[in-house]
Enzyme design. Sequence first.
Site, PDB file in Angstrom:
ATOM      1  N   SER A 128       5.727 -75.452 -22.292  1.00 29.56           N
ATOM      2  CA  SER A 128       4.568 -74.732 -22.410  1.00 29.56           C
ATOM      3  C   SER A 128       4.583 -74.544 -23.827  1.00 29.56           C
ATOM      4  CB  SER A 128       4.209 -73.375 -21.838  1.00 29.56           C
ATOM      5  OG  SER A 128       3.023 -72.969 -22.165  1.00 29.56           O
TER       6      SER A 128
ATOM      7  N   ASP B  74      -1.918 -79.982 -14.298  1.00 30.21           N
ATOM      8  CA  ASP B  74      -1.929 -78.822 -15.348  1.00 30.21           C
ATOM      9  C   ASP B  74      -3.156 -78.183 -15.614  1.00 30.21           C
ATOM     10  OD1 ASP B  74      -1.398 -77.117 -17.383  1.00 30.21           O
ATOM     11  OD2 ASP B  74       0.473 -78.207 -17.718  1.00 30.21           O
TER      12      ASP B  74
ATOM     13  N   HIS C 176       1.227 -76.489 -14.290  1.00 27.92           N
ATOM     14  CA  HIS C 176       1.937 -76.055 -15.579  1.00 27.92           C
ATOM     15  C   HIS C 176       2.879 -75.031 -14.995  1.00 27.92           C
ATOM     16  CE1 HIS C 176       1.634 -75.069 -19.784  1.00 27.92           C
ATOM     17  NE2 HIS C 176       1.820 -73.781 -19.467  1.00 27.92           N
TER      18      HIS C 176
END
Length: 428
Positions: A245, A342, A375
């Site tokens: 991330s 994601d 994610h």
Amino acid sequence: MPYVLLAVGVAAVLLTLNAHFPRRHPWLLVPGFFAGWLSIELAPHLLVAEVAGMGSAVAFGGLEGWPGWAGLALGAAGAAGTIAAMAASRRTVVTLEECGVPLDLDPERAPRYPVSHLIVPPLCLIPRRGVKVQRNIVFHEQERLRLKLDVYTPAGENTAKGLRPGLMEIHGGAWVIGDKREQGLALLNHMAVQGWVGFNVNYRLSPKATWPEHLVDLKCFLKWYRQHAAEYGADPGFLCVTGGSAGGHLTAMVALTANVPEFQPGFEDVDTSVQGAVPFYGVYDLVQPGPWPVPMGATALMQRMVVKRPFHEEPEAYAKASPVNYLREDAPPFLVIHGSHDSLIPVAEARRFVERLRETSASPVVYAEMQGGQHGFDVFPSYRTARVVEGVERYLTGLHRQYREGTHPSVHPGEHPAVPGEITESLE
């Protein structure tokens, strides 16, 4: 009780729909992400909970009216969707093999990820057998600022084998939250078992920190690593970097901005290069909207808390914070990992970065797109996480072998296929 069964069925269907069709509406983005993250990466646990919930409701008279039968049908559909998510996760090995990760490298010394962690995920918080963790080591101190890291090293009989390869882990959290105690644990433990020395590094967070202070802090670690790596059994001349991330963004920045004076003030002469990079679900371009409704740099998060400059008046500040603007021929090898589902950072962000990097870099650029992955999928020690962790270790071990042999990974013209798609590529 029939209405309880109906509620269970509705919840199961909603979780399945959100997992397979992520919500990207602003109001649903965060709750949709967390729901999808949990239901996809903990799918076996969710399936057990769904079956147990429906079974209990049925046992206590849940089928005595039409709501119960409707709930049972919905619950069955939800469970089927959960099983489908599990099936997508099981394709992780195929994806890694097809994209070029050398999973068969030294198979005799590649123990599988512990099954106990897959059954009880919190066990990943405990150092694995054969791993020693030294916590809260200060690597940079200036006035009131004290930046710390944790070191993961092989323990016991595996300790006296010369200098080992190093791995830097950068946690995520949108540049504003996160800590070294929370992320990268599954990977660092596995790497230490395989003979690596891992460094889980903290850096200043926004809004207190203003970009590029985050990156400068990580460069300070690279300076510290050159000086102190041998004290922890690591080779000062070999270090790879990884993170997810915001940590994925910082991983790419660290790898692509080696020796850029602006990001290492006061220690411009220190070598800040790394030998490999593995960014997970990162942001690579803050200026171009591409898969985003608006450029990432134009969001309130970046303008008010991270970069703290008006995007439309000073776009160059966001361009200088974008990894895509530091692509170069001598970039280190990359293994870029992203989940196809994601909902926070669209998978197209990774695809376009990989395409651009391949156009410039003479090193291998491997891209692994995790089908059905959300994610932050690697935070939990799920089946997908276990296989990806093993794949990353195999890939980085290949880079270290080439380093010891004095060869440099390279690709031949035309080897890179188009993105998206699976990649067949060898490290030579």
